[in-house]
Scaffold this motif. Sequence first.
Motif, PDB file in Angstrom:
ATOM      1  N   PHE A 169       0.814  -1.214   0.000  1.00 34.70           N
ATOM      2  CA  PHE A 169       0.000   0.000   0.000  1.00 34.70           C
ATOM      3  C   PHE A 169       0.848   1.266   0.000  1.00 34.70           C
ATOM      4  CE2 PHE A 169      -2.644  -3.355   1.731  1.00 34.70           C
ATOM      5  CZ  PHE A 169      -3.798  -3.228   0.958  1.00 34.70           C
ATOM      6  N   GLY A 170       2.153   1.103  -0.057  1.00 38.45           N
ATOM      7  CA  GLY A 170       3.034   2.256  -0.185  1.00 38.45           C
ATOM      8  C   GLY A 170       2.974   3.209   0.995  1.00 38.45           C
ATOM      9  N   LEU A 171       3.005   2.681   2.210  1.00 32.58           N
ATOM     10  CA  LEU A 171       2.893   3.518   3.405  1.00 32.58           C
ATOM     11  C   LEU A 171       4.233   4.046   3.903  1.00 32.58           C
ATOM     12  CD1 LEU A 171       0.282   1.520   5.516  1.00 32.58           C
ATOM     13  CD2 LEU A 171      -0.105   3.542   4.096  1.00 32.58           C
ATOM     14  N   LEU A 172       5.291   3.287   3.716  1.00 29.77           N
ATOM     15  CA  LEU A 172       6.548   3.621   4.377  1.00 29.77           C
ATOM     16  C   LEU A 172       7.122   4.956   3.921  1.00 29.77           C
ATOM     17  CD1 LEU A 172       8.226   0.108   4.496  1.00 29.77           C
ATOM     18  CD2 LEU A 172       7.305   1.412   6.421  1.00 29.77           C
ATOM     19  N   ALA A 173       7.119   5.212   2.632  1.00 29.34           N
ATOM     20  CA  ALA A 173       7.730   6.451   2.133  1.00 29.34           C
ATOM     21  C   ALA A 173       6.991   7.693   2.620  1.00 29.34           C
ATOM     22  CB  ALA A 173       7.822   6.429   0.607  1.00 29.34           C
ATOM     23  N   PRO A 174       5.659   7.789   2.420  1.00 27.22           N
ATOM     24  CA  PRO A 174       4.987   9.005   2.888  1.00 27.22           C
ATOM     25  C   PRO A 174       4.990   9.156   4.402  1.00 27.22           C
ATOM     26  CG  PRO A 174       3.371   7.419   2.082  1.00 27.22           C
ATOM     27  CD  PRO A 174       4.725   6.909   1.685  1.00 27.22           C
ATOM     28  N   LEU A 175       4.833   8.057   5.121  1.00 32.48           N
ATOM     29  CA  LEU A 175       4.819   8.165   6.580  1.00 32.48           C
ATOM     30  C   LEU A 175       6.203   8.498   7.132  1.00 32.48           C
ATOM     31  CD1 LEU A 175       2.432   5.264   7.657  1.00 32.48           C
ATOM     32  CD2 LEU A 175       1.937   7.712   7.545  1.00 32.48           C
ATOM     33  N   GLY A 176       7.242   7.983   6.490  1.00 32.42           N
ATOM     34  CA  GLY A 176       8.588   8.344   6.925  1.00 32.42           C
ATOM     35  C   GLY A 176       8.859   9.826   6.742  1.00 32.42           C
ATOM     36  N   GLU A 177       8.428  10.367   5.597  1.00 35.34           N
ATOM     37  CA  GLU A 177       8.614  11.796   5.344  1.00 35.34           C
ATOM     38  C   GLU A 177       7.794  12.639   6.314  1.00 35.34           C
ATOM     39  OE1 GLU A 177       7.576  15.061   1.853  1.00 35.34           O
ATOM     40  OE2 GLU A 177       7.857  12.956   1.301  1.00 35.34           O
ATOM     41  N   LEU A 178       6.560  12.237   6.545  1.00 33.38           N
ATOM     42  CA  LEU A 178       5.690  13.002   7.436  1.00 33.38           C
ATOM     43  C   LEU A 178       6.158  12.924   8.884  1.00 33.38           C
ATOM     44  CD1 LEU A 178       2.283  12.021   5.818  1.00 33.38           C
ATOM     45  CD2 LEU A 178       3.237  14.335   5.917  1.00 33.38           C
ATOM     46  N   ARG A 179       6.666  11.780   9.277  1.00 35.34           N
ATOM     47  CA  ARG A 179       7.201  11.670  10.645  1.00 35.34           C
ATOM     48  C   ARG A 179       8.357  12.652  10.852  1.00 35.34           C
ATOM     49  NH1 ARG A 179      11.261   7.039  12.092  1.00 35.34           N
ATOM     50  NH2 ARG A 179      12.402   8.505  10.796  1.00 35.34           N
ATOM     51  N   MET A 180       9.255  12.714   9.885  1.00 38.06           N
ATOM     52  CA  MET A 180      10.381  13.645  10.015  1.00 38.06           C
ATOM     53  C   MET A 180       9.911  15.094   9.999  1.00 38.06           C
ATOM     54  SD  MET A 180      13.580  11.934   7.953  1.00 38.06           S
ATOM     55  CE  MET A 180      12.715  11.685   6.400  1.00 38.06           C
ATOM     56  N   ARG A 181       8.936  15.404   9.166  1.00 35.22           N
ATOM     57  CA  ARG A 181       8.414  16.768   9.138  1.00 35.22           C
ATOM     58  C   ARG A 181       7.757  17.119  10.464  1.00 35.22           C
ATOM     59  NH1 ARG A 181       3.488  18.044   5.420  1.00 35.22           N
ATOM     60  NH2 ARG A 181       4.765  16.988   3.846  1.00 35.22           N
ATOM     61  N   TYR A 182       7.042  16.169  11.048  1.00 38.48           N
ATOM     62  CA  TYR A 182       6.410  16.396  12.350  1.00 38.48           C
ATOM     63  C   TYR A 182       7.460  16.751  13.394  1.00 38.48           C
ATOM     64  CZ  TYR A 182       2.798  15.657  15.952  1.00 38.48           C
ATOM     65  OH  TYR A 182       1.906  15.824  16.977  1.00 38.48           O
ATOM     66  N   GLU A 183       8.602  16.070  13.325  1.00 41.10           N
ATOM     67  CA  GLU A 183       9.677  16.317  14.283  1.00 41.10           C
ATOM     68  C   GLU A 183      10.407  17.630  14.010  1.00 41.10           C
ATOM     69  OE1 GLU A 183      10.552  11.517  14.773  1.00 41.10           O
ATOM     70  OE2 GLU A 183      11.822  12.754  13.468  1.00 41.10           O
ATOM     71  N   ASP A 184      10.584  17.959  12.719  1.00 39.76           N
ATOM     72  CA  ASP A 184      11.447  19.081  12.342  1.00 39.76           C
ATOM     73  C   ASP A 184      10.725  20.416  12.255  1.00 39.76           C
ATOM     74  OD1 ASP A 184      13.456  17.228  12.155  1.00 39.76           O
ATOM     75  OD2 ASP A 184      13.459  17.125   9.956  1.00 39.76           O
ATOM     76  N   GLU A 185       9.394  20.396  12.069  1.00 40.16           N
ATOM     77  CA  GLU A 185       8.652  21.639  11.845  1.00 40.16           C
ATOM     78  C   GLU A 185       7.532  21.762  12.884  1.00 40.16           C
ATOM     79  OE1 GLU A 185       7.352  21.882   7.776  1.00 40.16           O
ATOM     80  OE2 GLU A 185       9.296  21.190   6.999  1.00 40.16           O
ATOM     81  N   PRO A 186       7.875  22.192  14.085  1.00 42.38           N
ATOM     82  CA  PRO A 186       6.871  22.221  15.167  1.00 42.38           C
ATOM     83  C   PRO A 186       5.669  23.110  14.875  1.00 42.38           C
ATOM     84  CG  PRO A 186       8.912  23.328  15.828  1.00 42.38           C
ATOM     85  CD  PRO A 186       9.211  22.604  14.567  1.00 42.38           C
ATOM     86  N   ASP A 187       5.858  24.162  14.110  1.00 47.66           N
ATOM     87  CA  ASP A 187       4.745  25.076  13.842  1.00 47.66           C
ATOM     88  C   ASP A 187       3.680  24.466  12.926  1.00 47.66           C
ATOM     89  OD1 ASP A 187       5.946  26.962  15.433  1.00 47.66           O
ATOM     90  OD2 ASP A 187       6.844  28.078  13.768  1.00 47.66           O
ATOM     91  N   SER A 188       4.031  23.399  12.235  1.00 47.29           N
ATOM     92  CA  SER A 188       3.065  22.799  11.304  1.00 47.29           C
ATOM     93  C   SER A 188       2.620  21.409  11.758  1.00 47.29           C
ATOM     94  CB  SER A 188       3.669  22.718   9.894  1.00 47.29           C
ATOM     95  OG  SER A 188       4.810  21.879   9.882  1.00 47.29           O
TER      96      SER A 188
END
Length: 213
Positions: A169-188
């Motif tokens: 279902f192609g979950l790993l790539a988008p969730l990996g990117e979103l997890r890092m963004r969640y960690e790196d961009e607190p305002d969003s």
Amino acid sequence: MRPPGVLERVRAVAAAERAIIRSWADRQLGLAMCSFISGCGRQGYSDHSVLTPIRMWRRVDSFVDDGGQRRTGSDFERRCLDAFEQLRPIVEPLAIPPDDVQLDAWDAAEPMIVDVPVRSVLGASDGPDPSFDLICWNEASALAEGNNTPYFAACAIVAVEIYRPSDPFGLLAPLGELRMRYEDEPDSRDATGAEIAAVLDDFRARAPWPIRA
């Protein structure tokens, strides 16, 4: 490249998320169940000692008869509780101080701890990687029912990427990117959390589970 201070941000985010779920006093059963089912999935990779899902089972058991715990009444909840109860005769005798249990008894329980939740929660899984299927379905469904956070759901799924699971279902790539963004961009983080939820809602709509006999 990620901004400096990754480790500090990850620790801070995880602490904040844990504080959130600790505040959900009436959802501790659902949260414990989510951890237990995914723990059984990770056991399929021998990701940790079999004592880990046994301890998780014991935590579920501490809440299962608590009338103050929120119940959704959903098919997913029923299936998770069914897996929990099916494992009771096997796990309950082992959910005692480890010095009192023989290692052979833990090893003998492992195949059932891995297999029962797959059959109960998914109905069946004829794909190449039922443990990954279980983790993804469990984390996504728990999030949809309010017993998870988007960040923790993404983390639980991405954490097993090291085992190179089949990912139809192609979950790993988008969730990996979103997890890092969640960690790196607190305002969003609110927006990123909504994106994680959308990815997992789309997965739930496309996945075949639960398969009914």
